[in-house]
Enzyme design. Structure first.
Site, PDB file in Angstrom:
ATOM      1  N   CYS A   1       1.941  92.682  50.173  1.00 27.41           N
ATOM      2  CA  CYS A   1       1.916  91.431  50.943  1.00 27.41           C
ATOM      3  C   CYS A   1       2.673  91.623  52.247  1.00 27.41           C
ATOM      4  O   CYS A   1       3.636  92.380  52.319  1.00 27.41           O
ATOM      5  CB  CYS A   1       2.610  90.303  50.195  1.00 27.41           C
ATOM      6  SG  CYS A   1       2.167  90.096  48.490  1.00 27.41           S
ATOM      7  N   ASP A   2       2.253  90.898  53.249  1.00 26.26           N
ATOM      8  CA  ASP A   2       3.033  90.806  54.471  1.00 26.26           C
ATOM      9  C   ASP A   2       2.666  89.503  55.154  1.00 26.26           C
ATOM     10  O   ASP A   2       1.564  88.977  54.951  1.00 26.26           O
ATOM     11  CB  ASP A   2       2.792  91.985  55.409  1.00 26.26           C
ATOM     12  CG  ASP A   2       3.849  92.049  56.492  1.00 26.26           C
ATOM     13  OD1 ASP A   2       4.990  92.471  56.170  1.00 26.26           O
ATOM     14  OD2 ASP A   2       3.570  91.659  57.638  1.00 26.26           O
ATOM     15  N   GLN A   3       3.590  88.993  55.937  1.00 28.70           N
ATOM     16  CA  GLN A   3       3.346  87.734  56.632  1.00 28.70           C
ATOM     17  C   GLN A   3       3.887  87.831  58.053  1.00 28.70           C
ATOM     18  O   GLN A   3       5.009  88.285  58.264  1.00 28.70           O
ATOM     19  CB  GLN A   3       4.025  86.579  55.895  1.00 28.70           C
ATOM     20  CG  GLN A   3       3.718  85.207  56.473  1.00 28.70           C
ATOM     21  CD  GLN A   3       4.495  84.119  55.744  1.00 28.70           C
ATOM     22  OE1 GLN A   3       5.701  83.999  55.912  1.00 28.70           O
ATOM     23  NE2 GLN A   3       3.796  83.349  54.924  1.00 28.70           N
TER      24      GLN A   3
END
Length: 198
Positions: A69-71
């Site tokens: 995941c990354d944001q």
């Protein structure tokens, strides 16, 4: 589940979100360079880093389903990160006052045994109220959200700072879009409702 499920993250917030599915999983923290590349869009940065995190963990986990995941959060096209301290949070919330922030939440599921990758990006839109200096100070004193991009925890008192939250999955705002993940797991042969532990 035949394969182990691994969350490639050290984020306690993502861990708490994933626990909602009642699946057995472990967390491993990938050590990667998260610096955006020149001329890279926020979406491209988030997707690249989500994949890189999963592939990094796969180096030591050859038979697993790995969640990366990354944001990347943006306002007026500019990336905003985690404030890290009080002074930066005051600056950030002052800048965000009255504006809409887009949280570009990237998710990938990497099957390290089959070397198969699924990836998507789920945007989430948050509009901040017009905030006074005293409101900002009061909020930061109460919640100290210095490890959150945008300096606000929507799942806590930060909800009082917002005009609206819009998107397909509220979990995307916290950095782990569960609706998309459930579908990815299904594509990988895992029925969440059958695999969940009570």
């Amino acid at each position: 589940m035949k394969q182990s499920l691994i969350l490639a993250s050290s984020s306690r917030y993502r861990r708490e979100v994933l626990q909602k599915l009642h699946l057995p999983f472990t967390c491993l923290s990938p050590e990667i360079d998260e610096t955006p590349w020149p001329n890279e869009s926020p979406e491209q940065t988030a997707l690249r880093l989500a994949e890189a995190k999963a592939r990094k963990v796969a180096e030591t986990q050859p038979d697993a389903l790995i969640i990366g995941c990354d944001q990347v959060a943006t306002v007026d096209g500019m990336q905003i990160g985690k404030p890290g301290n009080h002074a930066n949070a005051v600056t950030q919330l002052t800048m965000l006052s009255g504006k809409e922030v887009v949280f570009h939440s990237a998710l990938c599921l990497y099957d390290s045994q089959r070397q198969h990758l699924q990836a998507t990006i789920v945007p989430y839109f948050v509009k901040f109220k017009s905030l006074s200096a005293s409101q900002i100070e009061t909020y930061l004193h109460l919640e100290q959200p210095y490890d959150c991009a945008g300096s606000a925890k929507s799942e806590g008192m930060g909800i009082a700072l917002l005009d609206y939250m819009r998107g397909d999955d509220p979990n995307a705002l916290i950095g782990l879009p569960l609706i998309a993940l459930v579908e990815m797991l299904r594509q990988a042969g895992v029925d969440v409702l059958s695999a969940s532990t009570r």
